[in-house]
Design a protein around this motif. Structure first.
Motif, mmCIF file in Angstrom:
data_model
loop_
_atom_site.group_PDB
_atom_site.id
_atom_site.type_symbol
_atom_site.label_atom_id
_atom_site.label_comp_id
_atom_site.label_asym_id
_atom_site.label_seq_id
_atom_site.Cartn_x
_atom_site.Cartn_y
_atom_site.Cartn_z
ATOM 1 N N PRO A 357 -60.911 51.033 9.495
ATOM 2 C CA PRO A 357 -60.907 50.512 8.122
ATOM 3 C C PRO A 357 -61.791 49.281 7.988
ATOM 4 O O PRO A 357 -61.956 48.501 8.934
ATOM 5 C CB PRO A 357 -59.429 50.166 7.886
ATOM 6 C CG PRO A 357 -58.679 51.052 8.820
ATOM 7 C CD PRO A 357 -59.542 51.173 10.042
ATOM 8 N N ASN A 386 -57.370 63.947 2.509
ATOM 9 C CA ASN A 386 -57.244 62.768 3.365
ATOM 10 C C ASN A 386 -58.142 61.657 2.832
ATOM 11 O O ASN A 386 -59.370 61.710 2.977
ATOM 12 C CB ASN A 386 -57.643 63.129 4.802
ATOM 13 C CG ASN A 386 -57.514 61.957 5.748
ATOM 14 O OD1 ASN A 386 -56.603 61.141 5.617
ATOM 15 N ND2 ASN A 386 -58.438 61.862 6.694
ATOM 16 N N ASP A 389 -57.485 54.378 3.895
ATOM 17 C CA ASP A 389 -56.487 53.350 3.618
ATOM 18 C C ASP A 389 -56.965 52.421 2.507
ATOM 19 O O ASP A 389 -56.188 52.019 1.643
ATOM 20 C CB ASP A 389 -56.209 52.530 4.880
ATOM 21 C CG ASP A 389 -55.478 53.333 5.944
ATOM 22 O OD1 ASP A 389 -54.856 54.351 5.589
ATOM 23 O OD2 ASP A 389 -55.537 52.939 7.129
ATOM 24 N N GLU A 390 -58.251 52.072 2.539
ATOM 25 C CA GLU A 390 -58.800 51.136 1.563
ATOM 26 C C GLU A 390 -59.333 51.817 0.302
ATOM 27 O O GLU A 390 -59.682 51.145 -0.672
ATOM 28 C CB GLU A 390 -59.921 50.297 2.192
ATOM 29 C CG GLU A 390 -61.181 51.055 2.561
ATOM 30 C CD GLU A 390 -61.156 51.655 3.964
ATOM 31 O OE1 GLU A 390 -62.247 51.906 4.502
ATOM 32 O OE2 GLU A 390 -60.049 51.879 4.511
ATOM 33 N N PRO A 392 -58.097 55.378 -1.546
ATOM 34 C CA PRO A 392 -57.467 56.695 -1.659
ATOM 35 C C PRO A 392 -58.285 57.651 -2.534
ATOM 36 O O PRO A 392 -59.037 57.220 -3.421
ATOM 37 C CB PRO A 392 -56.116 56.377 -2.318
ATOM 38 C CG PRO A 392 -55.895 54.923 -2.051
ATOM 39 C CD PRO A 392 -57.252 54.298 -2.047
ATOM 40 N N ARG A 412 -52.655 62.908 2.185
ATOM 41 C CA ARG A 412 -52.544 61.572 2.775
ATOM 42 C C ARG A 412 -53.490 60.624 2.052
ATOM 43 O O ARG A 412 -54.658 60.936 1.849
ATOM 44 C CB ARG A 412 -52.883 61.616 4.271
ATOM 45 C CG ARG A 412 -52.750 60.285 4.984
ATOM 46 C CD ARG A 412 -53.058 60.426 6.463
ATOM 47 N NE ARG A 412 -52.965 59.158 7.153
ATOM 48 C CZ ARG A 412 -53.966 58.269 7.222
ATOM 49 N NH1 ARG A 412 -55.125 58.526 6.630
ATOM 50 N NH2 ARG A 412 -53.803 57.132 7.860
ATOM 51 N N ASN A 413 -52.988 59.458 1.678
ATOM 52 C CA ASN A 413 -53.785 58.468 0.954
ATOM 53 C C ASN A 413 -54.409 59.065 -0.309
ATOM 54 O O ASN A 413 -55.633 59.145 -0.468
ATOM 55 C CB ASN A 413 -54.877 57.872 1.853
ATOM 56 C CG ASN A 413 -54.361 56.736 2.712
ATOM 57 O OD1 ASN A 413 -53.437 56.012 2.325
ATOM 58 N ND2 ASN A 413 -54.941 56.570 3.892
ATOM 59 N N LYS A 436 -48.093 58.360 2.466
ATOM 60 C CA LYS A 436 -48.838 57.162 2.063
ATOM 61 C C LYS A 436 -49.619 57.412 0.771
ATOM 62 O O LYS A 436 -50.804 57.101 0.662
ATOM 63 C CB LYS A 436 -49.794 56.726 3.179
ATOM 64 C CG LYS A 436 -49.095 56.272 4.443
ATOM 65 C CD LYS A 436 -50.081 55.954 5.561
ATOM 66 C CE LYS A 436 -50.998 54.812 5.225
ATOM 67 N NZ LYS A 436 -51.902 54.478 6.335
ATOM 68 N N SER A 437 -48.937 57.993 -0.212
ATOM 69 C CA SER A 437 -49.583 58.347 -1.471
ATOM 70 C C SER A 437 -48.733 57.862 -2.628
ATOM 71 O O SER A 437 -47.575 57.456 -2.454
ATOM 72 C CB SER A 437 -49.795 59.863 -1.553
ATOM 73 O OG SER A 437 -50.658 60.314 -0.513
#
Length: 515
Positions: A357, A386, A389-390, A392, A412-413, A436-437
């Protein structure tokens, strides 16, 4: 008065005849038995047509051996039924090096087999065959570096011509200095038509317009055997592209949309946009229709419809990685049937290569506003989304989609995703698994093959989700499995669960799940 009218008619006929004149390459010395290299004869026919203001360079039935063919404005190449163009596999015939683009990087390299630079109103059409005889190129590229002890003449020429090129983050391939040419590459051209022909054995990417405007590829058949990087149709940094009624089976992706790689792509900042793909069939290939991973100049406003994928590794694939930058947005995929998909039917992956990241910057790619509808897919894995993290993936929807798969949808994200009237029949695991969404709407998800040991839906560290209007089939045991300390605001509404359970892990904050 009658004489004047007769004179006018004669002049009009003369002008029409001149406008319709064919420049038969055999009249300029080309042999129809491939006994002699016809490169100069073909160039002479093109030059004669160009001098007259344009025309059709005609290949009657027969076999022609040639090196690269360079088109000029207002030239149509007509390859008649029974005509075959066989391109030489002598690398020297593709010198001197010309301005080109290789995997999203601007370079000088071997001439493409068909090449045009800043031309307008050009066409390659007919019912004939063009054969790139790519095997020597493939073998050389695959084995060359294993036995190399010193830079050869091609690498030295490449070095000399590319002293000041802008390099991508990973410059390894450029530094090798031996880049196979694409089969057809118009560069900075307008009004390009490729129609009807059959293409086989491309050395590299097959139909690869770069920085072009108003490109039509229709009724084309592309057959490349298992081979490295022999993509079918790759419009890159082009606008107003129409791809239709094509049949593609290749060694890499069938159709790929691109816009440059890393700093070179962002420097040019020339997006791929206003692109339609319809009524095509895709067989062998890593992907049916792919966007990226070279998308640093942006990819916007793309529609993909009425296509069949049968035997590709993936169906729709959108891919990128940190360092690319650029945005993929306003994509519509509708009315697609996929069969025998070896991996995922649909992929949106922002970690095409694994990186750490980093703060959001011009290097950070974005995927947003991508819509899928009316799709049936028989596949190994249903769907994989997918994000980073920074950054989505955002604004995604699936509507009226059916997956028959070994495993289900993995998210994910992702922010702001809607699944409406989606059916997922799996052999193992949940139909939908999200991690993580945030802001997820799942409306009327179903499976006709409920599993004893897996829930229909699994949510892990999801913030804001609405699970509504589910009507489970008989035999359903687990509806939802919710876990993760970051979970918040999960609402279940208007569901007919038929006794199926909802389980909440101990780490989920109290009051988070509302039944």
């Amino acid at each position: 008065m009658k004489k004047l009218m007769l004179f006018t008619v004669i002049v009009a006929i003369s002008i029409a005849t001149k406008a319709q004149q064919y420049y038969d390459v055999t009249k300029y010395g080309a042999k129809k038995d491939s006994s002699t290299l016809a490169t100069k004869s073909i160039a002479a026919a093109i030059a004669a047509a160009s001098k007259a203001g344009g025309g059709t360079v005609y290949f009657p039935a027969g076999k022609y051996l040639t090196g690269p063919i360079h088109l000029k404005s207002n030239i149509t190449i007509l390859i008649d039924a029974g005509a075959e163009l066989h391109f030489s596999d002598n690398f020297d015939h593709y010198l001197p090096m010309v301005e080109s683009r290789y995997e999203g990087v601007d370079v000088f390299s071997f001439s493409p087999l068909f090449y045009a630079y800043k031309a307008e109103n050009i066409a390659i059409k007919g019912r004939g065959l063009i054969n790139g005889h790519g095997k020597k190129w493939w073998d050389y590229a695959l084995t060359f570096y294993k036995n190399q002890t010193a830079r050869n003449k091609y690498q030295l020429l490449f070095d000399s011509a590319n002293k000041n090129i802008v390099l991508p983050d990973d410059a390894t391939q450029m530094q090798r200095g031996f880049l196979r040419p694409p089969f057809i590459q118009p560069l900075y051209c307008k009004n390009v038509l490729i129609e009807g022909i059959t293409i086989t054995n491309s050395p590299f990417w097959t139909v690869n317009p770069e920085f072009c405007e108003n490109v039509t590829v229709t009724g084309v058949t592309i057959n490349n055997p298992k081979s490295p990087n022999t993509d079918g149709i790759n419009p890159s940094s082009c606008r107003y592209v129409h791809i239709s009624d094509c049949h593609i089976s290749v060694g890499d992706d069938c159709i790929t949309i691109k816009s440059g790689k890393d700093v070179p792509g962002r420097t040019k900042a020339f997006p791929a946009e206003n692109i339609t793909i319809t009524n095509c069939t895709m067989l062998s290939g890593h992907g049916g229709v792919v966007i990226g991973s070279e998308m640093s100049g942006d990819v916007k406003k793309v529609t993909i419809s009425n296509c069949v994928f049968d035997g590709t590794d993936r169906g729709i694939r959108i891919k990128t990685t940190r360092g690319r930058g650029g945005v993929v947005e306003d994509i519509r995929v509708d009315n697609i049937v996929m069969k025998n998909i070896r991996d995922q039917a649909i992929v949106l992956d922002m970690e095409y290569s694994k990186t750490k990241p980093e703060p959001v910057s011009e290097r950070t790619p974005k995927f947003r506003n991508i819509r899928f509808s009316n799709i049936t897919a028989y596949t190994k894995k249903a769907m994989y989304i997918n994000g980073l993290d920074e950054m989505p993936v955002s604004e995604i929807s699936l509507h009226d989609v059916v997956f028959e798969a070994e495993t289900g949808i993995v998210i994910r994200n992702v922010q702001d995703i809607e699944l409406r009237h989606v059916r997922v029949n799996t052999k193992t695991g949940p139909a939908v698994s999200a991690e993580k969404s945030s802001r997820i709407l799942i409306d009327a998800l179903s499976t006709v093959k409920p599993l004893m040991d897996a829930p229909l839906i699994r949510l892990t560290d999801v913030k804001e989700a609405l699970l509504t209007n589910h009507w489970l089939f008989d035999g359903s045991h687990k509806f939802a499995d919710i876990k993760g300390a970051a979970t918040s605001n999960i609402l279940l509404h208007n569901n007919i669960l038929k006794g199926a359970t909802v389980t909440t892990a101990a780490d989920v904050p109290t009051g988070t799940v509302q039944l």
